[in-house]
Design a protein around this motif. Structure first.
Motif, short mmCIF file in Angstrom:
data_model
loop_
_atom_site.label_atom_id
_atom_site.label_comp_id
_atom_site.label_asym_id
_atom_site.label_seq_id
_atom_site.Cartn_x
_atom_site.Cartn_y
_atom_site.Cartn_z
N LEU A 1 3.18 -13.73 25.23
CA LEU A 1 3.66 -13.26 23.93
C LEU A 1 2.87 -12.05 23.44
N TYR A 2 2.01 -11.52 24.29
CA TYR A 2 1.26 -10.32 23.92
C TYR A 2 2.24 -9.16 23.81
N PRO A 3 2.29 -8.44 22.69
CA PRO A 3 3.37 -7.49 22.46
C PRO A 3 3.54 -6.42 23.53
N HIS A 4 2.47 -5.98 24.18
CA HIS A 4 2.62 -4.97 25.23
C HIS A 4 3.41 -5.49 26.43
N HIS A 5 3.58 -6.80 26.53
CA HIS A 5 4.32 -7.40 27.64
C HIS A 5 5.75 -7.76 27.26
N LEU A 6 6.13 -7.50 26.00
CA LEU A 6 7.43 -7.92 25.49
C LEU A 6 8.43 -6.78 25.45
N LYS A 7 9.67 -7.10 25.65
CA LYS A 7 10.75 -6.14 25.41
C LYS A 7 10.79 -5.83 23.92
N ASP A 8 10.75 -4.56 23.57
CA ASP A 8 10.70 -4.10 22.18
C ASP A 8 9.36 -4.37 21.51
N LYS A 9 8.34 -4.73 22.33
CA LYS A 9 6.96 -4.88 21.85
C LYS A 9 6.88 -5.85 20.65
N SER A 10 6.22 -5.42 19.58
CA SER A 10 6.03 -6.31 18.43
C SER A 10 7.35 -6.68 17.76
N ASP A 11 8.41 -5.90 18.02
CA ASP A 11 9.72 -6.16 17.41
C ASP A 11 10.60 -7.05 18.28
N CYS A 12 10.05 -7.56 19.36
CA CYS A 12 10.82 -8.46 20.22
C CYS A 12 11.33 -9.64 19.41
N SER A 13 12.57 -10.03 19.64
CA SER A 13 13.13 -11.16 18.92
C SER A 13 12.85 -12.46 19.67
N LEU A 14 12.82 -13.54 18.93
CA LEU A 14 12.66 -14.87 19.54
C LEU A 14 13.81 -15.14 20.51
N HIS A 15 15.00 -14.75 20.14
CA HIS A 15 16.16 -14.98 21.01
C HIS A 15 16.01 -14.24 22.33
N SER A 16 15.57 -13.00 22.30
CA SER A 16 15.39 -12.22 23.53
C SER A 16 14.34 -12.87 24.42
N PHE A 17 13.23 -13.30 23.83
CA PHE A 17 12.16 -13.93 24.61
C PHE A 17 12.65 -15.22 25.26
N CYS A 18 13.34 -16.03 24.52
CA CYS A 18 13.80 -17.31 25.04
C CYS A 18 14.95 -17.14 26.04
N GLU A 19 15.78 -16.15 25.83
CA GLU A 19 16.81 -15.83 26.83
C GLU A 19 16.18 -15.43 28.15
N MET A 20 15.11 -14.66 28.09
CA MET A 20 14.38 -14.25 29.29
C MET A 20 13.86 -15.48 30.03
N ILE A 21 13.32 -16.45 29.31
CA ILE A 21 12.82 -17.67 29.95
C ILE A 21 13.96 -18.43 30.60
N ALA A 22 15.08 -18.52 29.92
CA ALA A 22 16.23 -19.24 30.48
C ALA A 22 16.72 -18.58 31.76
N ARG A 23 16.77 -17.26 31.79
CA ARG A 23 17.18 -16.56 33.02
C ARG A 23 16.18 -16.78 34.14
N ALA A 24 14.90 -16.77 33.79
CA ALA A 24 13.87 -17.01 34.80
C ALA A 24 13.98 -18.42 35.36
N ALA A 25 14.31 -19.38 34.51
CA ALA A 25 14.48 -20.75 34.98
C ALA A 25 15.63 -20.84 35.98
N ASP A 26 16.71 -20.13 35.72
CA ASP A 26 17.85 -20.11 36.64
C ASP A 26 17.47 -19.45 37.96
N THR A 27 16.61 -18.44 37.88
CA THR A 27 16.27 -17.64 39.08
C THR A 27 15.19 -18.28 39.93
N TYR A 28 14.14 -18.79 39.29
CA TYR A 28 12.95 -19.24 40.03
C TYR A 28 12.74 -20.75 40.01
N GLY A 29 13.52 -21.45 39.22
CA GLY A 29 13.36 -22.90 39.11
C GLY A 29 12.51 -23.26 37.91
N ILE A 30 13.01 -24.12 37.07
CA ILE A 30 12.33 -24.42 35.81
C ILE A 30 10.98 -25.09 36.04
#
Length: 325
Positions: A203-232
């Motif tokens: 959750l460090y902003p330099h690692h986030l899409k849109d940095k400090s303005d990253c939305s919770l939805h975007s972050f959690c969507e990213m996790i969901a896609r990663a779970a589909d790709t790499y296994g939860i």
């Protein structure tokens, strides 16, 4: 269960109480960046004093079963790690000693080339060194987890393949979601997860899409896609929260003693300090927001529980002890 696999807060009773308010059952904390062995021992001493002073809030963790004890007694189990191999200096024998003291994670590099591997800021990645191969064997033997969060691509892939035990990327995100230098490309994540390893989302902003303005939805969507790709089963949280730290600390993290010039790393001369955290994750009391966000992107209760701590618990349980003969 809530486990955060990486924080470097400016520790205080306030932060310890926020861990409890946020229901954090276990946390992996950085206790060395560029410290020598002796300086790292002093950091262990400091934590021992905190465990004594705040025994109602925190306790030392060395095994997954300590998390069970922490949960049963209303405390947070604290596990130790290094973001650099500097505490072992050039002495492989210090690995077992540091594990005995309580270390459970060690990065093979922190941005730069080390005696063991190549960091993600180097122009050329020569992979795991001769000493690195021996260190990986010894870390496997004693139960010190290999962490490649700040390592370059080839070095990370080689570490995952050379290690006889699963390795971790405790705090990073997919490069294709946010192309930060520190984030991990698809083949790197696959090398770690296909070998049974873990990735903690940062959750460090330099690692986030849109940095400090990253939305919770975007972050959690990213996790969901990663779970589909790499296994939860291979995913968790490693927030990289640096709460209450002064900007002098981020300069120490980036520059240490290796440069006379200031290295701005992921920052810049115009913005050299810590970036503001997203509004929905200011401190440990906000971890519940992640659970809400994961449910909102379609994850069920079992999947949310796995991401929020269950997967790290299993990984701790399997990898913190000596290697089976």
């Amino acid at each position: 269960m809530r486990i955060d696999a990486l924080q470097y807060a400016n520790w205080s009773e306030k932060v310890f109480r926020q861990l409890r308010e946020g229901g954090v059952d276990a946390i992996h904390v950085t206790i060395a960046y560029h410290e020598t062995f002796r300086e790292t021992v002093l950091n262990f001493e400091r934590w021992n004093r905190w465990f004594e002073l705040h025994s109602d809030l925190i306790m030392k963790g060395t095994t997954a079963q300590d998390i069970d004890t922490a949960r049963a007694t209303g405390r947070t189990a604290v596990f130790f790690g290094f973001q650099n191999p500097s505490p072992i200096e050039d002495d492989i024998g210090l690995i077992e000693i540091l594990h005995t003291l309580g270390a459970r994670f060690m990065q093979l590099t922190y941005n730069n080339q080390s005696l063991l591997a190549t960091g993600c800021y180097e122009d050329e990645d020569s992979g795991i060194t001769r000493m690195g191969k021996q260190v990986i064997k010894e870390m496997n033997r004693v139960g010190l987890v290999i962490d490649m969060s700040h390592s370059a691509d080839r070095s990370t892939i080689e570490a995952a393949d050379l290690s006889e035990r699963p390795i971790a990327i405790t705090h990073a995100n997919p490069h294709d979601w946010s192309p930060a230098l520190r984030n991990k490309k698809d083949n790197v994540i696959r090398a770690v997860t296909q070998n049974g390893g873990m990735m903690g989302f940062s959750l460090y902003p330099h690692h986030l899409k849109d940095k400090s303005d990253c939305s919770l939805h975007s972050f959690c969507e990213m996790i969901a896609r990663a779970a589909d790709t790499y296994g939860i089963a291979h995913l968790g949280i490693g927030s990289d929260l640096c709460q209450d730290q002064p900007d002098s600390i981020v300069e120490w993290m980036r520059t240490g003693r290796w440069s006379k010039e200031i290295d701005f790393g992921e920052g810049s001369a115009a913005a050299p300090g810590f970036p503001p955290m997203p509004s929905w994750f200011q401190d440990n009391r906000d971890l519940g927001n992640l659970e809400t966000g994961l449910r909102d992107v379609g994850m069920n209760a079992e999947e949310v529980a796995a991401i929020m701590g269950g997967n790290w618990y299993r990984f701790f349980d399997e990898n913190f002890g000596p290697q089976a003969p």
